[in-house]
Design an enzyme around this catalytic site. Structure first.
Site, PDB file in Angstrom:
ATOM      1  N   CYS A  73      37.975  30.241  30.783  1.00 39.41           N
ATOM      2  CA  CYS A  73      39.191  31.057  30.836  1.00 39.41           C
ATOM      3  C   CYS A  73      40.145  30.677  29.705  1.00 39.41           C
ATOM      4  O   CYS A  73      40.163  29.523  29.242  1.00 39.41           O
ATOM      5  CB  CYS A  73      39.931  30.814  32.146  1.00 39.41           C
ATOM      6  SG  CYS A  73      39.048  31.351  33.602  1.00 39.41           S
ATOM      7  N   GLU A  75      43.300  30.099  29.872  1.00 36.63           N
ATOM      8  CA  GLU A  75      44.237  29.026  30.237  1.00 36.63           C
ATOM      9  C   GLU A  75      43.632  27.652  29.952  1.00 36.63           C
ATOM     10  O   GLU A  75      44.296  26.768  29.413  1.00 36.63           O
ATOM     11  CB  GLU A  75      44.589  29.096  31.734  1.00 36.63           C
ATOM     12  CG  GLU A  75      45.353  30.329  32.149  1.00 36.63           C
ATOM     13  CD  GLU A  75      44.445  31.477  32.583  1.00 36.63           C
ATOM     14  OE1 GLU A  75      43.375  31.670  31.979  1.00 36.63           O
ATOM     15  OE2 GLU A  75      44.830  32.181  33.528  1.00 36.63           O
TER      16      GLU A  75
HETATM   17  N1  THU Z   1      39.786  34.926  32.924  1.00 35.56           N
HETATM   18  C1  THU Z   1      40.716  34.189  32.252  1.00 35.56           C
HETATM   19  O1  THU Z   1      40.542  33.884  31.069  1.00 35.56           O
HETATM   20  N2  THU Z   1      41.825  33.827  32.917  1.00 35.56           N
HETATM   21  C2  THU Z   1      42.147  34.212  34.169  1.00 35.56           C
HETATM   22  O2  THU Z   1      43.207  33.863  34.655  1.00 35.56           O
HETATM   23  C3  THU Z   1      41.210  35.026  34.947  1.00 35.56           C
HETATM   24  C4  THU Z   1      39.910  35.323  34.312  1.00 35.56           C
HETATM   25  C5  THU Z   1      38.601  35.360  32.194  1.00 35.56           C
HETATM   26  C6  THU Z   1      37.309  34.713  32.583  1.00 35.56           C
HETATM   27  C7  THU Z   1      36.315  35.762  32.145  1.00 35.56           C
HETATM   28  O3  THU Z   1      36.074  35.621  30.752  1.00 35.56           O
HETATM   29  C8  THU Z   1      37.052  37.081  32.350  1.00 35.56           C
HETATM   30  O4  THU Z   1      38.432  36.744  32.407  1.00 35.56           O
HETATM   31  C9  THU Z   1      36.658  37.834  33.611  1.00 35.56           C
HETATM   32  O5  THU Z   1      36.724  37.021  34.716  1.00 35.56           O
END
Ligand code: THU
Length: 160
Positions: A73, A75
């Site tokens: 993710c 974050e």
């Molecule tokens: N994802 C994030 O980067 N941050 C979040 O808070 C929620 C989900 C990303 C992970 C994945 O690459 C995509 O979003 C779909 O879940």
């Protein structure tokens, strides 16, 4: 038996009106970072920007992989890179935003559980709250601490 409860408080800014100017800048950095997202599997482009005690801003995006769990993710990419790059600095604030097909999502995209745990540890490292700014097209929400998103944090390893 004792019945207990926890309440959280957060601020909501319609169309970002009234958002602190430094927090707005952080959110804009997160929006910009989302353009660097590598998300060919979900097409969900997330950006995160972290403001550090040394004044630096570190921004990053989600990075996916054909072996799905190997991706990360936005974050955690941002937080881990910020700590790796500036180990002496503490995290003061994080802004998060997401877009699909180049359009910012209408409602806020909350950090996933794993990211909340990582943010909680950063907060413990800092010894002071990390402000969380979660931006949507229609409104942005702001929590004074990651504890509002993860009141029960895993923190029970024996202290050394
Ligand atoms: N994802 C994030 O980067 N941050 C979040 O808070 C929620 C989900 C990303 C992970 C994945 O690459 C995509 O979003 C779909 O879940």
């Amino acid at each position: 038996m004792n019945q207990k409860s926890i309440s959280i408080s957060y601020k909501e800014y319609t169309l970002n009106e009234g958002l602190d100017s430094r927090d707005m800048e952080l959110l804009e950095r997160a929006q910009l970072a989302a353009k660097g997202s590598y998300a060919p599997y979900s097409n969900f482009n997330v950006g995160a920007a972290v403001r550090l005690s040394n004044g630096e801003i570190v921004a990053a995006s989600n990075q996916e992989n054909a072996a799905y769990p190997s991706g990360l993710c936005a974050e955690r990419v941002a937080i881990f890179y910020a700590h790796a790059r500036f180990p002496e600095a503490s995290v003061e604030a994080i802004a998060v935003t997401a877009s699909v097909d180049g359009h910012i999502c209408e409602t806020p995209t909350y950090p996933c559980g794993a990211c909340r745990q990582v943010l909680a540890e950063s907060e413990m490292r800092a010894g002071k709250p990390i402000k969380v700014i979660i931006g949507g097209e229609k409104f942005t929400q702001e929590m004074e601490s990651i504890r509002s998103l993860l009141p029960f944090t895993f923190d029970n390893l024996p202290k050394r």
